[in-house]
Structure formats: C-alpha cells, structure tokens
Design a protein around this motif. Structure first.
Motif, PDB file in Angstrom:
ATOM      1  N   HIS B 117       0.815  -1.220   0.000  1.00  0.00           N
ATOM      2  CA  HIS B 117       0.000   0.000   0.000  1.00  0.00           C
ATOM      3  C   HIS B 117       0.848   1.271   0.000  1.00  0.00           C
ATOM      4  O   HIS B 117       0.358   2.333  -0.334  1.00  0.00           O
ATOM      5  CB  HIS B 117      -0.908   0.029   1.225  1.00  0.00           C
ATOM      6  N   ASN B 377      -3.867  -0.861   7.997  1.00  0.00           N
ATOM      7  CA  ASN B 377      -3.210  -0.274   6.845  1.00  0.00           C
ATOM      8  C   ASN B 377      -2.771   1.149   7.218  1.00  0.00           C
ATOM      9  O   ASN B 377      -3.530   2.095   7.041  1.00  0.00           O
ATOM     10  CB  ASN B 377      -4.207  -0.278   5.683  1.00  0.00           C
ATOM     11  N   SER B 379      -0.939   3.327   5.969  1.00  0.00           N
ATOM     12  CA  SER B 379      -0.917   4.314   4.906  1.00  0.00           C
ATOM     13  C   SER B 379      -2.306   4.938   4.735  1.00  0.00           C
ATOM     14  O   SER B 379      -2.451   6.149   4.622  1.00  0.00           O
ATOM     15  CB  SER B 379      -0.444   3.605   3.643  1.00  0.00           C
ATOM     16  N   ARG B 380      -3.351   4.096   4.774  1.00  0.00           N
ATOM     17  CA  ARG B 380      -4.712   4.591   4.608  1.00  0.00           C
ATOM     18  C   ARG B 380      -5.168   5.391   5.826  1.00  0.00           C
ATOM     19  O   ARG B 380      -5.809   6.427   5.698  1.00  0.00           O
ATOM     20  CB  ARG B 380      -5.642   3.401   4.388  1.00  0.00           C
ATOM     21  N   GLN B 381      -4.786   4.882   7.009  1.00  0.00           N
ATOM     22  CA  GLN B 381      -5.149   5.598   8.230  1.00  0.00           C
ATOM     23  C   GLN B 381      -4.588   7.017   8.209  1.00  0.00           C
ATOM     24  O   GLN B 381      -5.254   7.976   8.566  1.00  0.00           O
ATOM     25  CB  GLN B 381      -4.539   4.861   9.423  1.00  0.00           C
ATOM     26  N   ASP B 383      -3.783   8.728   5.562  1.00  0.00           N
ATOM     27  CA  ASP B 383      -4.505   9.498   4.550  1.00  0.00           C
ATOM     28  C   ASP B 383      -5.732  10.154   5.153  1.00  0.00           C
ATOM     29  O   ASP B 383      -5.959  11.353   4.985  1.00  0.00           O
ATOM     30  CB  ASP B 383      -4.958   8.574   3.411  1.00  0.00           C
ATOM     31  N   LEU B 440     -12.082   4.785   0.297  1.00  0.00           N
ATOM     32  CA  LEU B 440     -10.840   4.083   0.623  1.00  0.00           C
ATOM     33  C   LEU B 440     -11.086   2.883   1.526  1.00  0.00           C
ATOM     34  O   LEU B 440     -10.352   1.900   1.475  1.00  0.00           O
ATOM     35  CB  LEU B 440      -9.852   5.035   1.295  1.00  0.00           C
ATOM     36  N   TYR B 441     -12.138   2.958   2.357  1.00  0.00           N
ATOM     37  CA  TYR B 441     -12.403   1.849   3.275  1.00  0.00           C
ATOM     38  C   TYR B 441     -13.322   0.787   2.689  1.00  0.00           C
ATOM     39  O   TYR B 441     -13.587  -0.211   3.327  1.00  0.00           O
ATOM     40  CB  TYR B 441     -12.983   2.377   4.594  1.00  0.00           C
ATOM     41  N   SER B 589      -5.612  11.376  -3.302  1.00  0.00           N
ATOM     42  CA  SER B 589      -6.560  10.391  -2.779  1.00  0.00           C
ATOM     43  C   SER B 589      -7.635  10.069  -3.800  1.00  0.00           C
ATOM     44  O   SER B 589      -8.058   8.915  -3.919  1.00  0.00           O
ATOM     45  CB  SER B 589      -7.236  10.916  -1.519  1.00  0.00           C
ATOM     46  N   ASP B 592      -6.479   7.651  -6.221  1.00  0.00           N
ATOM     47  CA  ASP B 592      -6.543   6.346  -5.568  1.00  0.00           C
ATOM     48  C   ASP B 592      -7.956   5.777  -5.635  1.00  0.00           C
ATOM     49  O   ASP B 592      -8.166   4.597  -5.958  1.00  0.00           O
ATOM     50  CB  ASP B 592      -6.172   6.540  -4.094  1.00  0.00           C
ATOM     51  N   LYS B 596      -9.518   2.450  -7.541  1.00  0.00           N
ATOM     52  CA  LYS B 596     -10.099   1.387  -6.710  1.00  0.00           C
ATOM     53  C   LYS B 596     -11.518   1.046  -7.130  1.00  0.00           C
ATOM     54  O   LYS B 596     -11.924  -0.117  -7.051  1.00  0.00           O
ATOM     55  CB  LYS B 596     -10.098   1.862  -5.258  1.00  0.00           C
TER      56      LYS B 596
END
Lengths: 597, 597
Positions: B117, B377, B379-381, B383, B440-441, B589, B592, B596
């Motif tokens: 990630h 994750n 990286s996502r957190q 973000d 993202l989630y 984002s 991203d 996704k």
C-alpha cells in the motif's frame, strides 16, 4: 447480464440476496427501504466516526473564530456573542445527557458493556475536586456580575448559571456513565458524545484566553510600575476593565481578584473532561476483551521512604520559591534579577533530580525485561499521545530560550542559568515521557508471572502451539479463541493469552520463569514506586509555579529581545497552557504508574 | 524467599530462566550482558517509537525556533544560521540513506517484506515530477546567489547545492526502498527514518515561511500602488531585498521572479515525502498480512464521459479566472471589486457542483451496502487523518469569513457572496472527506464478491466456523491461522479471511451474494468513477488558484476589518498552506479512489 449491486439487490446487515423478478415500482420502494436500513442500522463505523468528528471540529472552529474576533478589541464582536454561543452548546449538551440517562434508565435490565480502563475512580475523584473549585468560580462570577448588573447584558449573567448546572450534571454523568460502551443508536450517540467533547474543549480554549489576557495585563501593570513601558504594551493594558458603571456591592474587587486564582483549576477541569469523553467516543461500538483483573494483596506502602521525603522537600521548597519570587519580582530591578536567578537555580536542581530518577527507572525496566502489554486500550493510547502532544509547547519555549541566550547582546546574571534550565526542561520531559509510557505499557507484575496465578497450564500449552512452526493441524478451539482475543496486533511481538514473547526465540529455551511467588514487593518494584511518588510530587510543584504566576519567561527579557514582543507573547500564549496541562496530565499518569507498579 | 526479577534472573528474548547458584561477580557480568541484550535486541517497540518520535519533534522545534528568530527581523539570528542548520540535517539524512542502501545491497539475497500500500507507482511518478521542479528551483537559486556572491555568505550558496543532491538521492531512495518493512536494526533505522521525516517537514515549514513572506510583500506592494498603505504594512515590505551589492549577472531578476512560481511545487514535494516516510516509519517491525491482489481486467475508461467533460470545463474556467483576476486586482478599486465578485461567483458554482457530486457518491454507497475493509493499513489511516487535519485550516478561515461578514460595517458588493462561498467551502470539505474516506475503506468490488474469485470454499468455511456460537471444539489450525492474520481489531465488525460481516447477523441468512460475474463495470461503478474524475479536476483547479496568487481573503478587506491585520494575517499564514496541502492531498486520494472503484 446480472447487474451487480443494483436496485434488485437487497442488502441487510451487509450481506446480499438477489431477486431478479421485480417491477420498477417495487424496486423503488425496496430501494427506499434499503437506504433507510443502510442509513440507520448499517451505517459503517468509520463513516459515523468521521461524520461526528468533523461536526465537532467545526463547532470548535466557530468558537475559535468568534474568540479571535473578540480579542481583536474593536468590539465588532462582543464577549456576550461568544458567551451566548458557548451557552447554547452547553444547553444542547445538557439536553443530550438528559436524553441518554433517561433512555438508559428505561431499558432497565439491559446492562451494557463497560470499559474498565476508562475513568478510574481516582481520576473521577480528582475531577470532582476540580469541578467543586469550578463551581466556586461560577459563584464568584455571578457575584461579580450582580454587582455590575446595571451596565452588562443579561447573557453574561446567564452564562455562569448555565455553567454551574452544566458542571454538576456533567460530573454526575461522568461518575455513572463514562465507562459505558455504547452499542445501540450509535450514530446519534456519537454526535452527542463528540458534542460534549468539543463543548468542553471550547470552554478550555475560552478559559485559556481569559487567563492569558489577565496575565498579560497583570504583567504590564508590573512593568509599568517598574518604569519600562512602551507603546504596544500599554495599549493591551488599556483594554482591561472598561465597564462604564460602578460596582453596587462591596465585594466586586474581592470576587475579581479571587477569580483568577481559580482559573487554572477550571481550565484543567475542562481539558480532563474532554479527554475522558473522547475515550468514551472511541469506545462506541467497540468489543471489549475481558481480562480478569485480580486485585493485588501486596502492601503499596512497604519501602516507601526516600521518594515521599524527597518529594515533600521539593514541594516545600516550591512554596518558598513561589512566595519569594512573587514578592521580589515586583520590587527594584536588582531584586527582580536575584528572584529570577533563584528560580533558575531551584529549577536546575529539581529538574536534574527528576532526570536522574527517570533514567534510573528506565534502567530498571531494561534490567527487568518484563513483557509489554500490547492489547488494545484507547484510553492508554490517548494518554501517550497527549503526553507527547503537550510536550511540544514547553519544548518550543525551551528552544526559543536557548536561541535567545545564544544570540542576545544583553548579559544579565541569569543568562547561562536560563540556558541550562531550558535544556534540562527538554531532557526531563524526554526521559519522563519514556518512563511513563513504558510503565503504562508494562504488564502488571502478578499478571505477567504465570507462577503466581493458577493459569500456568493453558499458557504453556498455547505458547508451545504458537512456537513450533509446522502446526500439528488440530488444536483446541477454546484455547485458540482465548488467544485471538488478546492479539490486537500481530506486530513483531506475539501476544498470547496475556503473555508476550519475542518472535525469534528458539523453541529449546522454554524454562518456566521464576517470578514473585511471594506477595512481598521486590527491591526493584520498591525503587520504581519511590521514583513514581517523587516524580508525582515534582510535577505538582512544577504545575503550581506557572499556575500561580511564576513565569520567568515573561520577566527575564532575553527572549523578548531576541524574538520581539508580538512573536514571543504568541509563543507563550501557546506554550504556557500546554505546559500546565502537561504537568497536570503527568500527575494523573504517574498516579496510574504508582498504582500499577 | 525468591527475589523476583532480580540479578539472578537472566532474561533473553523476554523469557526468563533462573540460576540460583551464582557468585556476585558472575551476577554482575550477567547483569551487564542482559542489559546489553535488552538495549539492543529486545528494546520494546513502543519505547523505540517514542524515543525516535521525540527526537524528530525536537529537531522540528529547534528549526521553528530559529525561524521565529529570523522572522523577527532584528537580525540577531540571520538566515544563514537557519540554512546551515537545515543543511546539516540534510547531510545527516544523506549519510543515513547511503548507509541503508549499502547495507541492504550487502545482505543481497535477504529480501525483506514489502508493504504494497505504501507509495504506489503513480504517487512516486507524481513525486518525481515535483522533485524535477524543485531541482529547477535549486538551479535558479544557485544562479541568483552567484550573481550576488560578493555580498552573501557561502552557506547560502551551499544550501541549494546540498538540497539538489538531497532531492536526487531522496527520490532514488523513495523509488526503491519506500515499500521496505524493516525488521532488523530497528532502533537505529527508526531514528534514520524519523530524521528524514522531520527534515522534510522542516524544509516544508521553511518553504511555507518564505512563500508567506514573499506573498505578503507582494500584497503590500500592490496595496501601496493603490494608495492604501499604513505604517505597520510598509515596515514588513521594507525588509525584502536588503542586499547591499548589485547583481553581477543579467539574470538575477528573472531568477528571483521565477523562483516564486516554483515555490508551491517545492512545498508540496516536501510534505508528500514526509508523509511517505512517516508510513515507512510506522511500518518498521510490522508484520504484513499478504492478501492476493488480483489485477482487474475491466476497462476503466468505459462510460467515462460526463465527469471528464465537466472537469475539463472547470479547469478551463479556472484558468480564465486566474488570468482575469490577476490582471484586474492590481487596477482601480472598482475593477478590483468586480474581480473579487467574479471569483466568488465562480467559486460558488464550482463548490455547489462538487457538493452535489459528493452527495451522489455517498448515496450510491448507501444503496450499495458493500462491506467495509477494516484490515490494518497505516498508509490509509494516515490518509484519512491528514484529510481531516488539513481541513482545519480552510475551515477556520471560512468561519472567520462568516463572522466577518456578519459583523463588519462596510458593505461591498461581494459581502454576501463571500459568506455563501465560505459556507460552501465548509460543506464541500465535509462531504468530500466523507466520500474519499468511505471509498478508501470499501472493499474492492471483485475482492468483495466471492463468486468472482476462485477462493470461495475456504471463505465460506471460515465464515461458518466463526458464525456458529458454540464451537465444535476442533478446527483446522491452518484456516484458523489465516483468520488471525486478518483480524487486526476485533471491533464491532469481524474480519474473516479478507471478508467483513456485521456482528449481529442471524446464521440463517447466509445466501451466496450474486456479484459482478461479468467483467463489465456496473452503472453505479461508472457513476462513481465519473464523480472521482470530476472531483479530481475540481481539486486541481482549487489548488491552482491560491498557489498562483488568487487569494481574495487578502484582497477583500472584510476580515481585515473585523479581526485586524495582525490576527488575520496570522490566520492566513496558518490556513493557506494547509488549504493548499489539502487540495493536493485530495487530488492524490481521488486518484486512488478512481483506481479502486
């Protein structure tokens, strides 16, 4: 072609079933129902969190923008506007708390889960004390406003009344509901709790602002009595006390001067409440792992001699310094300089001792090698974060002092003392944070040593199971489930049934640890407990001084020369409240450490 | 009595063995060895984190205190002191990166784990572009300093040279090592990585400071040409360009004016690098869950019409607004007012469209009810946290505008437009953050529907195993282990083998979901993709305007009237850089999200 995730897919509880033969109107009604279900029951946790967090942030920012407009002093926004905004927020919070308590009472038998770590009883006790002092402050405020009632708006009188009601109900709420782990009506309750968090934060900000204003005007009065006054400073001083009528009672001056001694307590009260409510908010919808917490039978007082004595000495000398400094700093230039030198000498000795104590504690932990507790615990995580976050303020102040000492031309007696003091502040916070966080993340002594409890067999069983790399294929599910509860994160260390082991240990080295088979605390534990008590009292001392006006950073003039008055006063307005909060929070955490070691 | 945890207990890898028959000298040497082991191999992760985090924070604070002393303008601390400090930090980072690369090369075959990630290839591509622009900036700076070499210190010339080398090596490092999950020499590498994070943050701060100073002096020049100048403003303007020699080359003016167009890119470069390195730091010592990431074969471009067209229109009108505003705002008072009105009208339309797009996206997610991905994750957190954190700046600015519009006496044409614009900024960020974080989630479409992949059987198996409350006692360990990897947190939702289910579902409702059996994207996916593209382009537009100087908050005078110049310029200096970062981060984002959905 099957339309994926479309109108003909009905989702209940995130699992979908499809019905391919339905008419358009049926589809629409289904779609509506499904949306309703998704919006109420099924709203994803992460989104509900962000929805409410954003709402809270916005409340705070509205308040801050009003505050900035008030401090501007051009009176386009008056204090009563800000106060009516805060009053509205407090009333909303009162309504929500009422709703929550009534609903919970009605459900009766339905006992919800509790988070044992949130709001321990001594935290709630301390909070009640702070709340009492806040109530006294409200009473003084009401008295003060009643004296001036002919020339101030009614909003300003309503504010302390609502604040008093708010304080009483909030303390009640915290006593009986702070440990609740909310599992139903999540989205609505999330909003309620976050509203309470940010209302308290806003009250904190407003307290800090008033305190800073008052301190500034006090400082300027002092400077002008000594004869150093320049234009930009008197301007600020002139803003204070611009009420255009006289007090009708005799007690106004008494009320207004005592008010400012109570401010620090009110400020701490609000920040601690918002931290506790934040933990409650983080707990919403959480599933708690139930560890058996066995009470310790060891006597906590055994061997507690050196720490308390040193701590009491520190506290006594602090009160001496407070009195001498407050008297001397208002006298002649020379007296002032000697007061500042005295403060720095006292500070250097105290901080050096605290550093030594912290380092000793850390070395003991290194020698002991007890396992770490890595289970999930929002309350502890927040504690660590807040320690680090609050350190930023005093650290910035210290580095500014160091820069100022190096670059300024003027050479007062205390120049190099100030630098040593600043550097020691940095080191002391660094060491103390490490010590506190390490202590909080250590497993309890008796929990960690299997020999002292009766659960040795299953632990060894699960260790053996997890250590041998090729799995034997079949294990008992019950033990396994127990494992999974504890393994919050499978990081470099594996947590197994409350016990932590390094990942790279060879299977041959599995002797049973010989632990505290008796209940008497070991020498090391005794030393750690003494350290905790000593640091506890030192932090109280270092809280008392700035809270009651001993702030040499305003008086020594070095930083003001290097950075200029506007920049330096901005830095102080940011750093001093954080510093006060840091000390208060350390006191709470060190008490926790003392109870744990 | 057995002394617990004392000298006679030897701890290796957190597991203790006792030897009760040893002499004192043996004990001491053992104690020493044990400490050594505990300090190097066994140092607890949490402590190492805090040790290094505190080190990084201190670096940043030293830099900030130097910066504050430089901005004071009394020249006790000169720019070269700040620059030599930053240069030293960059050189240290270079040495660490060299050490890391050499050591990793030597280990050869020992391939470490990778976090898939962290730093996707398009982020690295974008970063390389920003780095190139930074290099051009360094070249211009060198050219500028060479022209003035007779009157400036050598440090100032060395700085851009070191910065250029630093940029090149850092981009190389990020390309080849950012995904590494470090498992050995953890404590030392933690310091290296955090040093790099905070060096970049400091470079970001210094860029922001220069940019703000330049913008301020530019703004004052503009104001003075229009005839509104007061004392406090000219003072600031006088500080610029105080070099006491002439340029020896002909290109100095060209260099200095182009420099400021490149600043925004340099600033974004540093903040993005520090975010990426922060994720690398969080990953140290982590154990990664390996999910199979299957490449999608669906065409991303199918049905992409409305979004790109609307986005291009927004971009084109932005460039028009940029040109017209920049020309008009420097002309007469009336022209200026019309330019501001034009800006607000443009902004209101754009933001309203963005809100509508965001709300549509959220409604689609509600209707779809796909499961959430709650695996760990960092990286996502990060973000999500950065989106919320960066929103605070623009939100504060907006609320200040609202307060200003309500309270000021003056009544320009754009008064109420400004308020509507400010409120829309608040709503748009609120909705957009929700949309991005929800996207993202969400689980990937094809991962979430077991029908489309070949791994249906074990998933159903583990679901069944976890759903039936009374355990059957014996399960296959292999499946179980698979479960444990994924369950980072056992919150309200249970993550099982990459699949998430609500906790309160009845066991009877377990029909197989009918998902995207074909590869063609559904209507909803198409709409979401269009929304992502549209928002992507809108965010670029809203980044371009403030980055190239269209900042009506400086020009409209309302807030300055309500808050006064010092407070309002402080708010802007805090909020504008955060706002720029917010837009940039949203662009990344949303890309991203587009990849996704």
């Amino acid at each position: 072609m099957v339309e994926h995730g479309g109108l003909d897919v009905m989702c209940l509880n995130k699992y979908c079933s499809s019905s391919s033969s339905s008419s358009t109107s049926e589809k629409e009604s289904k779609l509506f129902k499904q949306w309703k279900v998704n919006l109420t029951e099924n709203y994803p946790q992460k989104n509900a969190e962000i929805l409410s967090a954003q709402y809270g942030t916005l409340l705070l920012l509205i308040g801050i923008s009003l505050m900035l407009a008030v401090t501007n002093g051009e009176h386009s926004v008056k204090e009563e506007h800000l106060m009516s905004f805060i009053t509205t927020l407090m009333i909303l919070q009162l309504l929500w708390m009422l709703w929550y308590v009534v609903r919970k009472d009605r459900q009766g038998s339905l006992v919800s889960e509790k988070d044992a770590h949130a709001g321990t009883s001594w935290v709630r006790g301390g909070l009640t004390l702070l709340a009492l002092l806040s109530l006294i402050m409200d009473a003084f405020r009401i008295g003060y406003y009643v004296g001036y009632r002919s020339c101030i708006s009614a909003v300003i009188v309503v504010y302390p009344v609502v604040h008093a009601v708010h304080t009483v109900s909030q303390v009640h709420f915290l006593w009986f509901h702070i440990k609740d782990v909310i599992k139903r009506y999540k989205t609505f309750e999330r909003f309620g709790v976050i509203h309470a968090v940010f209302t308290n934060l806003l009250l904190w900000c407003s307290g800090v602002m008033s305190e800073a204003e008052h301190y500034m005007s006090n400082h300027n009065r002092r400077l002008s009595s000594l004869g150093f006054v320049n234009h930009s400073i008197t301007e600020a001083a002139a803003e204070e006390s611009d009420l255009d009528c006289n007090c009708t009672t005799s007690a106004c001056t008494m009320f207004s001067s005592s008010l400012y001694y109570l401010y620090p307590f009110n400020i701490e009260y609000h920040i601690i409440v918002s931290a506790m409510l934040f933990v409650m908010w983080k707990n919403i919808g959480r599933t708690i792992d139930h560890h058996d917490s066995h009470k310790k039978s060891t006597s906590r007082r055994a061997g507690l001699i050196v720490g308390p004595i040193m701590g009491l000495l520190a506290l006594a000398s602090t009160i001496g310094v407070l009195v001498v400094y407050s008297i001397h700093v208002e006298k002649s230039e020379k007296m002032r300089e000697s007061a500042i030198v005295m403060f720095y000498c006292y500070g250097i000795v105290l901080l050096a001792l605290m550093c030594a104590a912290g380092v000793t504690g850390l070395l003991i932990y290194r020698a002991e090698g007890l396992p770490m507790d890595t289970s999930k615990n929002p309350s502890r995580q927040l504690d660590g974060g807040m320690l680090l976050g609050a350190s930023v303020g005093p650290w910035l102040m210290s580095w500014c002092s160091v820069v100022a000492v190096v670059v300024t031309q003027s050479n007062p007696q205390y120049r190099w003392c100030s630098m040593v003091y600043a550097l020691l502040v940095v080191v002391e916070k660094y060491v103390q944070n490490l010590f506190i966080i390490e202590s909080l993340y250590r497993k309890d002594d008796d929990k960690a040593s299997p020999g002292s409890t009766g659960t040795a067999t299953p632990e060894i069983f699960s260790v053996a199971a997890s250590m041998s790399p090729p799995y034997d294929g079949i294990v008992n599910r019950a033990y396994d489930e127990q494992d999974k509860c504890c393994s919050g994160h499978r990081d470099s260390e594996q947590v197994e049934n409350g016990q932590v082991y390094g990942g790279n240990r060879k299977p041959s080295e599995v002797p049973l640890p010989v632990g505290s088979l008796t209940n008497k605390p070991s020498r090391k534990r005794q030393i750690l407990r003494n350290i905790a008590v000593f640091l506890f009292m030192c932090n109280i001392s270092l809280w008392i001084l700035p809270a009651f006006g001993v702030r040499p950073q305003y008086d020594n003039g070095l930083e003001q020369e290097a950075f200029g008055f506007p920049i330096w006063s901005t830095v102080l307005n940011f750093a001093v409240p954080l510093g006060l909060f840091y000390r208060m929070h350390c006191v709470a955490s060190l008490f926790d450490v003392f109870m744990k070691v």
